[in-house]
Motif scaffolding. Structure first.
Motif, PDB file in Angstrom:
ATOM      1  N   ILE A  22      59.456 103.606  54.654  1.00  0.00           N
ATOM      2  CA  ILE A  22      59.351 102.515  55.775  1.00  0.00           C
ATOM      3  C   ILE A  22      60.840 101.741  56.113  1.00  0.00           C
ATOM      4  N   ASN A 316      41.747 117.954  58.853  1.00  0.00           N
ATOM      5  CA  ASN A 316      41.519 116.468  58.360  1.00  0.00           C
ATOM      6  C   ASN A 316      42.013 115.555  59.398  1.00  0.00           C
ATOM      7  N   SER A 317      41.614 114.407  59.416  1.00  0.00           N
ATOM      8  CA  SER A 317      42.059 113.309  60.403  1.00  0.00           C
ATOM      9  C   SER A 317      43.409 112.816  60.181  1.00  0.00           C
ATOM     10  N   MET A 318      44.066 113.146  59.041  1.00  0.00           N
ATOM     11  CA  MET A 318      45.415 112.692  58.647  1.00  0.00           C
ATOM     12  C   MET A 318      46.222 113.643  59.665  1.00  0.00           C
ATOM     13  N   GLU A 321      45.676 112.881  63.521  1.00  0.00           N
ATOM     14  CA  GLU A 321      46.440 111.790  63.812  1.00  0.00           C
ATOM     15  C   GLU A 321      48.144 112.057  63.639  1.00  0.00           C
ATOM     16  N   THR A 359      43.878 119.110  52.710  1.00  0.00           N
ATOM     17  CA  THR A 359      43.182 118.555  51.710  1.00  0.00           C
ATOM     18  C   THR A 359      42.132 119.621  51.023  1.00  0.00           C
ATOM     19  N   PHE A 362      43.373 120.693  47.746  1.00  0.00           N
ATOM     20  CA  PHE A 362      43.658 119.606  46.960  1.00  0.00           C
ATOM     21  C   PHE A 362      42.456 118.960  45.944  1.00  0.00           C
ATOM     22  N   SER A 376      50.913 115.216  46.670  1.00  0.00           N
ATOM     23  CA  SER A 376      49.780 115.372  47.351  1.00  0.00           C
ATOM     24  C   SER A 376      49.915 115.343  48.667  1.00  0.00           C
ATOM     25  N   TYR A 378      48.629 113.223  50.531  1.00  0.00           N
ATOM     26  CA  TYR A 378      48.544 111.971  51.202  1.00  0.00           C
ATOM     27  C   TYR A 378      49.935 111.441  51.107  1.00  0.00           C
ATOM     28  N   ASP A 379      50.827 111.898  50.179  1.00  0.00           N
ATOM     29  CA  ASP A 379      52.189 111.658  50.072  1.00  0.00           C
ATOM     30  C   ASP A 379      52.929 112.253  51.251  1.00  0.00           C
ATOM     31  N   PHE A 381      51.643 113.085  54.246  1.00  0.00           N
ATOM     32  CA  PHE A 381      51.246 112.270  55.288  1.00  0.00           C
ATOM     33  C   PHE A 381      51.919 111.069  55.554  1.00  0.00           C
ATOM     34  N   LEU A 382      52.119 110.230  54.333  1.00  0.00           N
ATOM     35  CA  LEU A 382      52.816 108.916  54.719  1.00  0.00           C
ATOM     36  C   LEU A 382      54.242 109.127  54.741  1.00  0.00           C
ATOM     37  N   MET A 385      54.586 110.037  58.427  1.00  0.00           N
ATOM     38  CA  MET A 385      54.422 109.014  59.210  1.00  0.00           C
ATOM     39  C   MET A 385      55.565 107.803  59.239  1.00  0.00           C
ATOM     40  N   TYR A 388      57.949 109.287  61.430  1.00  0.00           N
ATOM     41  CA  TYR A 388      57.186 109.213  62.939  1.00  0.00           C
ATOM     42  C   TYR A 388      57.611 107.963  63.332  1.00  0.00           C
ATOM     43  N   HIS A 389      57.623 106.794  62.547  1.00  0.00           N
ATOM     44  CA  HIS A 389      57.743 105.249  62.850  1.00  0.00           C
ATOM     45  C   HIS A 389      59.310 105.063  63.385  1.00  0.00           C
TER      46      HIS A 389
END
Lengths: 408, 394
Positions: A22, A316-318, A321, A359, A362, A376, A378-379, A381-382, A385, A388-389
């Motif tokens: 970020i 999944n929602s990640m 989104e 997931t 996973f 993972s 989750y990694d 996704f982050l 994103m 994306y930012h």
């Protein structure tokens, strides 16, 4: 009874993202892994897959086309892979062009960016199909007439769209729940379409090669060509046997030591030894064979997992989104006329990025079964994103400039 | 003094509190040797730091003292189970102490308590246990690990004196373990403004800075991502805040076993674009998180003390904190809410972000409170207790 095999390989590599924090957003706009010290850099992945799969397989296919005048193959190859081959592995690109120059390699149409744009942004989807078509024409001198959507994701709307767009054929998964009593080994017509014909993957026979070939626990192991041909001939009905699989089956998913290349070597000769057996290109099958029925597929079917739906990418929602965030920027990005921004945005649409966020496996601890550059979902996704930012910032900066110009 | 961590190898507030308290005690004349379970990398002129083993420090955000739930079995990332870890530390502290002279043993949090008891047995010295958190806090308000509870209950029962970091913690020790209240003294944590590192003007969250220039608001939290900290409640409130003002972004700084769950929750709540997870940060990036925020939120379910709102005050950022924290006993210039009252939490966040006047007023007054903070008062209290105890044993 004459029987044909349609042998079709799908080749693709995404632009993998680098580790992007970020703190870099607004500061750095290179998102893709170009650090060749990293074994996951895009260049090193291409070079590795080229050595293990693309080069040996194309060498083999070339020799087989040379040896058997009746051997025919079909291919789809994404724009993302083609541009990476142009950059780092031009010899691989040449080997594909050599196959095409025989006139017995038919290339299917698809989205340039291996995206799921059909479900989110129809005009963008059409632009990507057009961009891919131009790339294929430029590199291979042929114009695709048969369409395959990313991940073989198919429903009635897609069938009707491809019909309207003038394609003569379209590919889908021959999944039992949508076929009912019908066999995948014939041609069909998509519900609501007029001219286009539907070719359905025989997933049992295809997956025997693509997934099970090297599995010693499988009751069919070891799979010989004789055994495989017996299975085809043991089928009661059928005119075409659609063997659809990832190109990387050869040498990458199934390593050379499984004997996968020997299987490929033997298949044409043994199959063609019977006079009523043949290999076909897509268009040839479409021209020669009649449709048997209409097929109504309302819910999207793909070629992935036991569910055969889009949940590997959008389950999944990640994932939902992330993909929504990307497509929400579309209108402004397309309006910017900034081609670097547009290209970056499109590369982020590749289905692979969303697949890494899945997931489903996973939670079972079965992460190794599927390749992901991340530790993972989750990694994954982050990291996505964070990129994306920055993309959002670039888009917002463009909007700021418009507002400034309007107020001046 | 016996402790489990010191900066720079601290996983949270415990290490910082131990260091600053020791410094204040030393300046009032205490001669301190601090024994860590690992080999120290930093030294200080006001106290001696010793390692009970040659092992290097654990990775920053996975230090054992907070992860008591992992100690039920020998599995997980730790080679030794609860019993072994404590035994090993106690054994080595015992060896070190043979050649040392001391009047009092002061032990910080459960993993060092067994070592303290061993020293009293061998040397006959009084022991003081300093409770920065109890197992119920770490387990997010529930019972927690029964083995850890047993260690805490037994040690405090046997101890000569107990310090608790807040009234709230003292009450929980009385309630959970039946320790007599007159044996427990409250010693609030603090911050030393003199050693506080202020942020320079160049914030590392460039993207957030841009958003703020465009009228966005930033809400921050910093801490371990663990059940005790109540972050799912904050994300539920965040959904309501974003509904009200989509131009709000939540900055979540830290790492912990709840990380994946929180990422998923933000996506489930449909606010993935409004929540930024930075992972574990220290130094400038941690300071910048405090200073970029319009509002700092500490929604802890059970927080024995909680220094972060004081740090936020130092960076000029006002806070909303849960009543279920020791900090709420001390900090007056901040907004407060019960951690479970999600609607009110959302409403207070929205209200604060809407009113620059309120934010400014809170910020100014919190800053005044911050500047008055000092460890000296707490150190004086502890020192006078030392005097009494040493006198009683002499």
């Amino acid at each position: 009874m004459s029987r044909s095999i349609i042998f079709y390989l799908h080749a693709h590599q995404p632009w993998r993202l680098r580790n992007y924090t970020i703190f870099e957003a607004t500061q750095s706009h290179n998102y893709f892994d170009t650090d060749d010290a990293n074994s996951n850099s895009n260049r090193r992945v291409i070079e590795k897959v080229a050595q293990k799969s693309y080069l040996p397989t194309n060498r083999k296919l070339n020799a087989l086309l040379d040896k058997h005048p009746d051997f025919k193959i079909n291919l789809s190859i994404t724009g993302l892979l083609l541009e990476q081959l142009e950059a780092w592995a031009p010899d691989v690109l040449t080997s594909f062009q050599d196959l095409a120059s025989t006139g017995r390699l038919e290339i299917a149409s698809e989205t340039y960016y291996h995206s799921l744009a059909f479900f989110y942004d129809r005009p963008e989807f059409e632009r990507q199909v057009e961009q891919h078509k131009r790339k294929i024409e430029q590199l291979f001198g042929q114009t695709p007439t048969v369409f395959r959507n990313t991940e073989l994701a198919y429903n009635n709307q897609l069938g009707q769209w491809a019909d309207q767009a003038g394609f003569k054929g379209i590919l889908a998964e021959g999944w039992d729940p949508v076929l009912g009593w019908r066999s995948p080994n014939f041609l069909y017509r998509p519900a609501g379409a007029e001219n286009i014909k539907l070719l359905l993957k025989n997933y049992r026979l295809s997956d025997d090669i693509a997934f099970r070939f090297g599995n010693r626990d499988w009751e069919g192991w070891p799979l010989t060509v004789d055994k495989f041909i017996n299975w085809i001939n043991g089928t009661d009905h059928g005119e075409v046997f659609n063997l659809f699989m990832d190109y990387e089956t050869f040498g990458e998913h199934q390593w050379e030591d499984t004997g996968i290349f020997d299987f490929l070597e033997d298949l044409p000769e043994k199959w063609l030894s019977k006079p009523d057996h043949s290999f076909m290109n897509f268009s040839e099958a479409i021209d020669k064979l009649e449709v048997k029925d209409d097929i109504d597929i309302q819910n999207t079917v793909t070629w992935a997992d036991t569910e055969r739906d889009l949940t590997a990418w959008l389950g999944n929602s990640m994932q939902q989104e992330a993909i929504k965030a990307v497509y929400d920027l579309g209108e402004t990005i397309m309006g910017s006329g900034d081609w670097q921004l547009i290209d970056d945005w499109r590369r982020l649409q590749a289905s692979d990025h969303f697949y890494y966020m899945c997931t489903k496996w996973f939670s079972d601890g079965d992460v190794h079964a599927y390749f992901s550059p991340y530790k993972s979902p989750y990694d994954a996704f982050l990291n996505f994103m964070n990129v994306y930012h920055d993309l959002h910032w670039r888009t917002a900066i463009f909007q700021d400039n418009i507002i400034q110009k309007e107020t001046v | 003094m016996l402790g489990w961590e010191l900066p720079p190898h601290n996983s949270g507030g415990l290490g910082v509190a131990c260091l600053q308290l020791s410094k204040a005690l030393a300046s009032s004349g205490a001669d301190i040797s601090f024994i860590l379970p690992y080999s120290p990398t930093a030294g200080y002129d006001f106290m001696k730091v010793l390692g009970a083993s040659d092992a290097t420090a654990p990775i920053p955000y996975a230090t054992g003292v907070y992860e008591s739930y992992k100690y039920l079995t020998a599995s997980g990332s730790f080679d030794l189970d609860l019993h072994d870890q404590q035994e090993l530390y106690a054994h080595r502290v015992g060896l070190l102490a043979e050649s040392m002279e001391f009047d009092i043993v002061h032990a910080h949090d459960w993993l060092t308590f067994r070592a303290a008891l061993l020293l009293r047995e061998r040397h006959g010295c009084p022991i003081v246990l300093h409770v920065h958190s109890i197992e119920r806090d770490r387990a997010g308000g529930h019972g927690g690990n029964p083995l850890v509870r047993k260690v805490e209950a037994t040690s405090m029962l046997l101890a000569d004196h107990v310090f608790a970091v807040s009234e709230r913690t003292k009450q929980m020790i009385v309630d959970d373990y039946g320790i007599p209240a007159d044996k427990i003294e409250v010693a609030h944590n603090s911050i030393d403004p003199d050693v506080f590192e202020f942020s320079d003007g160049n914030n590392s969250y460039h993207y957030l800075k841009y958003l703020k220039d465009k009228g966005w608001r930033v809400v921050a939290n910093a801490g371990r991502l663990t059940v005790q900290k109540g972050l799912p409640h904050l994300l539920a409130a965040a959904r309501q805040v974003v509904d009200y003002n989509p131009r709000t972004v939540f900055l979540i700084v830290g790492d912990g076993e709840q990380k994946d769950e929180l990422i998923r929750l933000a996506a489930d709540n449909g606010i993935a674009r409004n929540v930024i997870f930075t992972g574990f940060q220290r130094g400038q990036r941690l300071r910048d998180a405090f200073s970029i925020a319009d509002l700092f939120v500490m929604p802890s379910i059970s927080e024995p003390f909680g220094l972060t709102p004081f740090e936020a005050a130092g960076y000029g950022t006002p806070s909303l904190i849960s009543y279920q924290s020791g900090a709420s006993e001390v900090l007056r210039s901040c907004l407060k809410v019960d951690f479970w009252d999600i609607d009110l939490m959302a409403s207070k966040i929205i209200g604060a972000l809407r009113s620059q006047a309120l934010l400014d007023e809170l910020s100014r007054n919190a800053r005044i409170e911050f500047e008055k903070l000092s460890w000296q008062q707490t150190a004086d209290k502890i020192n006078s207790r030392y005097q009494k105890m040493a006198g009683a044993y002499a």
